[in-house]
Design a protein around this motif. Structure first.
Motif, PDB file in Angstrom:
ATOM      1  N   ALA A 243     -10.241  17.379  61.314  1.00 11.10           N
ATOM      2  CA  ALA A 243     -11.175  18.439  60.926  1.00 11.10           C
ATOM      3  C   ALA A 243     -10.692  19.233  59.711  1.00 11.10           C
ATOM      4  CB  ALA A 243     -11.391  19.385  62.109  1.00 11.10           C
ATOM      5  N   PHE A 244      -9.383  19.364  59.529  1.00  5.55           N
ATOM      6  CA  PHE A 244      -8.882  20.222  58.445  1.00  5.55           C
ATOM      7  C   PHE A 244      -9.057  19.575  57.065  1.00  5.55           C
ATOM      8  CE2 PHE A 244      -6.773  21.455  62.381  1.00  5.55           C
ATOM      9  CZ  PHE A 244      -7.149  22.791  62.432  1.00  5.55           C
ATOM     10  N   PRO A 245      -8.571  18.358  56.838  1.00  6.69           N
ATOM     11  CA  PRO A 245      -8.871  17.737  55.536  1.00  6.69           C
ATOM     12  C   PRO A 245     -10.365  17.463  55.375  1.00  6.69           C
ATOM     13  CG  PRO A 245      -7.749  16.169  56.985  1.00  6.69           C
ATOM     14  CD  PRO A 245      -7.645  17.520  57.636  1.00  6.69           C
ATOM     15  N   LEU A 246     -11.076  17.224  56.468  1.00  3.47           N
ATOM     16  CA  LEU A 246     -12.509  16.970  56.388  1.00  3.47           C
ATOM     17  C   LEU A 246     -13.243  18.185  55.823  1.00  3.47           C
ATOM     18  CD1 LEU A 246     -14.624  15.274  59.193  1.00  3.47           C
ATOM     19  CD2 LEU A 246     -15.468  17.272  57.990  1.00  3.47           C
ATOM     20  N   VAL A 247     -12.997  19.350  56.390  1.00  2.00           N
ATOM     21  CA  VAL A 247     -13.667  20.564  55.918  1.00  2.00           C
ATOM     22  C   VAL A 247     -13.227  20.908  54.499  1.00  2.00           C
ATOM     23  CG1 VAL A 247     -13.850  23.065  56.270  1.00  2.00           C
ATOM     24  CG2 VAL A 247     -14.164  21.506  58.202  1.00  2.00           C
ATOM     25  N   ALA A 248     -11.943  20.741  54.209  1.00  2.00           N
ATOM     26  CA  ALA A 248     -11.480  21.016  52.850  1.00  2.00           C
ATOM     27  C   ALA A 248     -12.199  20.140  51.838  1.00  2.00           C
ATOM     28  CB  ALA A 248      -9.967  20.810  52.761  1.00  2.00           C
ATOM     29  N   ALA A 249     -12.394  18.862  52.175  1.00  2.00           N
ATOM     30  CA  ALA A 249     -13.088  17.946  51.264  1.00  2.00           C
ATOM     31  C   ALA A 249     -14.553  18.325  51.097  1.00  2.00           C
ATOM     32  CB  ALA A 249     -12.968  16.511  51.788  1.00  2.00           C
ATOM     33  N   LEU A 250     -15.183  18.798  52.161  1.00  2.00           N
ATOM     34  CA  LEU A 250     -16.574  19.238  52.036  1.00  2.00           C
ATOM     35  C   LEU A 250     -16.715  20.432  51.106  1.00  2.00           C
ATOM     36  CD1 LEU A 250     -17.930  19.084  55.720  1.00  2.00           C
ATOM     37  CD2 LEU A 250     -18.528  17.559  53.831  1.00  2.00           C
ATOM     38  N   LEU A 251     -15.724  21.327  51.093  1.00  2.00           N
ATOM     39  CA  LEU A 251     -15.866  22.610  50.411  1.00  2.00           C
ATOM     40  C   LEU A 251     -15.352  22.615  48.978  1.00  2.00           C
ATOM     41  CD1 LEU A 251     -14.866  25.082  53.282  1.00  2.00           C
ATOM     42  CD2 LEU A 251     -17.137  24.210  52.675  1.00  2.00           C
ATOM     43  N   LEU A 252     -14.498  21.672  48.607  1.00  2.00           N
ATOM     44  CA  LEU A 252     -13.947  21.668  47.249  1.00  2.00           C
ATOM     45  C   LEU A 252     -14.776  20.724  46.375  1.00  2.00           C
ATOM     46  CD1 LEU A 252     -10.148  21.703  48.112  1.00  2.00           C
ATOM     47  CD2 LEU A 252     -11.386  23.457  46.810  1.00  2.00           C
ATOM     48  N   PRO A 253     -15.449  21.234  45.355  1.00  2.00           N
ATOM     49  CA  PRO A 253     -16.351  20.422  44.528  1.00  2.00           C
ATOM     50  C   PRO A 253     -15.656  19.180  43.972  1.00  2.00           C
ATOM     51  CG  PRO A 253     -16.614  22.751  44.008  1.00  2.00           C
ATOM     52  CD  PRO A 253     -15.435  22.658  44.927  1.00  2.00           C
ATOM     53  N   GLY A 254     -16.380  18.058  43.997  1.00  2.00           N
ATOM     54  CA  GLY A 254     -15.868  16.811  43.447  1.00  2.00           C
ATOM     55  C   GLY A 254     -14.999  16.007  44.381  1.00  2.00           C
ATOM     56  N   SER A 255     -14.786  16.498  45.603  1.00  2.00           N
ATOM     57  CA  SER A 255     -13.881  15.823  46.529  1.00  2.00           C
ATOM     58  C   SER A 255     -14.521  14.585  47.147  1.00  2.00           C
ATOM     59  CB  SER A 255     -13.459  16.772  47.657  1.00  2.00           C
ATOM     60  OG  SER A 255     -12.703  17.851  47.159  1.00  2.00           O
ATOM     61  N   GLU A 256     -13.669  13.587  47.430  1.00  2.00           N
ATOM     62  CA  GLU A 256     -14.061  12.412  48.207  1.00  2.00           C
ATOM     63  C   GLU A 256     -12.833  11.924  48.958  1.00  2.00           C
ATOM     64  OE1 GLU A 256     -16.815   9.436  46.642  1.00  2.00           O
ATOM     65  OE2 GLU A 256     -15.374   7.897  47.270  1.00  2.00           O
ATOM     66  N   VAL A 257     -12.869  12.019  50.266  1.00  2.00           N
ATOM     67  CA  VAL A 257     -11.708  11.709  51.110  1.00  2.00           C
ATOM     68  C   VAL A 257     -12.147  10.762  52.219  1.00  2.00           C
ATOM     69  CG1 VAL A 257     -10.075  12.675  52.787  1.00  2.00           C
ATOM     70  CG2 VAL A 257     -10.494  13.865  50.622  1.00  2.00           C
ATOM     71  N   ARG A 258     -11.304   9.767  52.487  1.00  2.00           N
ATOM     72  CA  ARG A 258     -11.565   8.848  53.590  1.00  2.00           C
ATOM     73  C   ARG A 258     -10.539   9.113  54.699  1.00  2.00           C
ATOM     74  NH1 ARG A 258     -14.422   4.284  53.796  1.00  2.00           N
ATOM     75  NH2 ARG A 258     -14.539   4.189  51.519  1.00  2.00           N
TER      76      ARG A 258
END
Length: 442
Positions: A243-258
């Motif tokens: 949940a932590f890297p997931l939410v961070a990726a949603l909120l930081l523009p340009g992010s894409e995380v698998r």
């Protein structure tokens, strides 16, 4: 104490393999220690909470060893055959260890003293003690049902039919684990579904267990005096940690995380469902089964989130994720209302109060009730700039480090050391994706 500073970050990119599921790891060690023969566990979370369970099972006579390849080997003693511990069982910060082991200890003819750190010793145990006393277990605690606790167990418990007064997978599991060494059928009735890792794993180890929906709730019935047999357990990545890297990726523009191999148990994915309803771009790929648990890979892309109302019925499927949901709500557009959160007041900290106080210190408007929290989103980044007292709570610490990453001024955490209880390597994982988390003051 280890102060951590999260500075404003740019886009997050890459793969993030989070540690193994904490709930499943605890249960694998406990049931492996109760089984006959050898159990092999891969993907075990090697955080402090789970290691406290491993140490306790060793003290109770099981052989628990880490292998050279990173897997874990457990040689169990059999149901009813655990030995009396020669010293106090110190479970650190782990409420799961304390509550689930209570059921196991109560159903063995032994006396054991259970304690933990300052945070765990503040957490009430009464909801577990009540049904176990009804079965015949004896407990001596501090005022308010708190640790340290002496358990005087018996191999002559009587089975119960117990309706959970509040949704709790820990209470359900403690009763079922006590039922393993109890003649007859032990039943738990839950009116609100909770995570079913115990039911799935009990079956995998050979227990006879039925789950029957009814008008008054779901009845889970275990046939007692079971003989568990060692097996192989593959632990998926923990959705609560993802949940932590997931939410961070949603909120930081340009992010894409698998996020690969994340557990997708239906009673654990409430946060993912809520974030998608808020507009989060989360793609579920390669959904599959691993050792009886559904798992999938998650692809997360930066998104504009919209505040919503999260009803109380969702709480059981995401109770550990509300702190990081509050961070997502802080950056969303509009109000996010979260209901049915009374359980958060008796976690490692009073998470409801600590989140509200910390968000306000970071420039986010909140409204707090006895069992609800409303966050008024900024529609983008938040001000930040605060020093947060995490109160020895790993999820509070990680949530505010994510908030610091999306803030204008960053956020400091007074003590990040409790993070290792559930997510060893958190800082390195986040920094490898592009976060800027450092030790000490900025």
């Amino acid at each position: 104490m280890t102060m951590l500073n999260a500075a404003p970050a740019g886009a997050l990119k890459g793969d993030a393999r989070v540690p193994g599921d904490k709930s499943i790891s605890h249960r694998a060690l406990m049931l492996g220690g109760l089984a006959l023969g050898e159990t092999t566990v891969t993907g075990l979370l090697e955080g402090e909470d789970v290691m406290a369970t491993a140490a306790a099972m060793r003290e109770l006579g099981a052989i628990v060893e880490r292998q050279a390849d990173g897997s874990w080997r457990i040689l169990g003693r059999g149901v009813g055959s655990l030995r009396e511990p020669s010293s106090v069982l110190d479970l650190g910060n782990s409420g799961t260890s304390a509550r689930l082991l209570s059921g196991i200890l109560a159903s063995h003819p032994l006396t054991a003293v259970v304690t933990g750190d300052a945070s765990l010793c503040k957490r009430p145990m009464g909801r577990v003690i009540e049904p176990l006393r009804a079965m015949g277990g004896e407990f001596q605690t501090r005022e308010g049902g708190r640790l340290p606790m002496t358990v005087i167990g018996s191999d002559a418990l009587i089975p119960v039919e117990y309706t959970l007064p509040v949704p709790s997978a820990q209470v359900k599991s403690a009763i079922l684990f006590a039922g393993l060494n109890t003649a007859g059928n032990t039943s738990v009735i839950e009116t609100t579904p909770t995570r079913d890792h115990s039911e799935r794993m009990l079956r995998a180890f050979g227990a006879e267990l039925t789950v029957e929906p009814g008008d008054n709730g779901t009845r889970i019935t275990l046939v007692g005096q079971a003989e568990l047999k060692g097996c192989s357990v593959a632990v998926p990545a923990d959705p609560s940690s993802a949940a932590f890297p997931l939410v961070a990726a949603l909120l930081l523009p340009g992010s894409e995380v698998r996020l690969p191999n994340v557990g997708m148990n239906p009673q654990r994915i409430g946060l993912i469902e809520v974030l998608r309803e808020m507009g989060g771009d989360i793609t579920i790929e390669n959904l599959r089964d691993a050792a009886g648990e559904p798992v999938a890979d998650l692809l997360v892309r930066a998104s504009k989130l919209q505040g919503i109302c999260v009803p109380a019925e969702r709480a059981a499927s995401m109770i550990d994720e509300y702190p990081i949901l509050a961070v997502a709500a802080a950056a969303a557009e509009g109000r996010t209302e979260m209901q049915g959160l009374g359980e958060l007041r008796v976690k490692e900290s009073d998470r409801l109060a600590v989140m509200a106080r910390g968000l306000e210190a970071c420039g986010v408007t909140t409204e707090e009730g006895e069992d609800w929290l409303t966050v008024v989103g900024t529609g983008g980044s938040v001000t930040g700039g605060a020093l947060i007292e995490a109160e020895l709570d790993h999820r509070i610490a990680m949530s505010f480090l994510v908030l610091g990453s999306i803030s204008e001024k960053g956020v400091r955490i007074d003590d990040g050391s409790p993070i290792d209880t559930s997510f060893p390597g958190f800082v390195d994982l986040m920094n490898n994706l592009g976060a800027r988390i450092t030790t000490g003051a900025p």
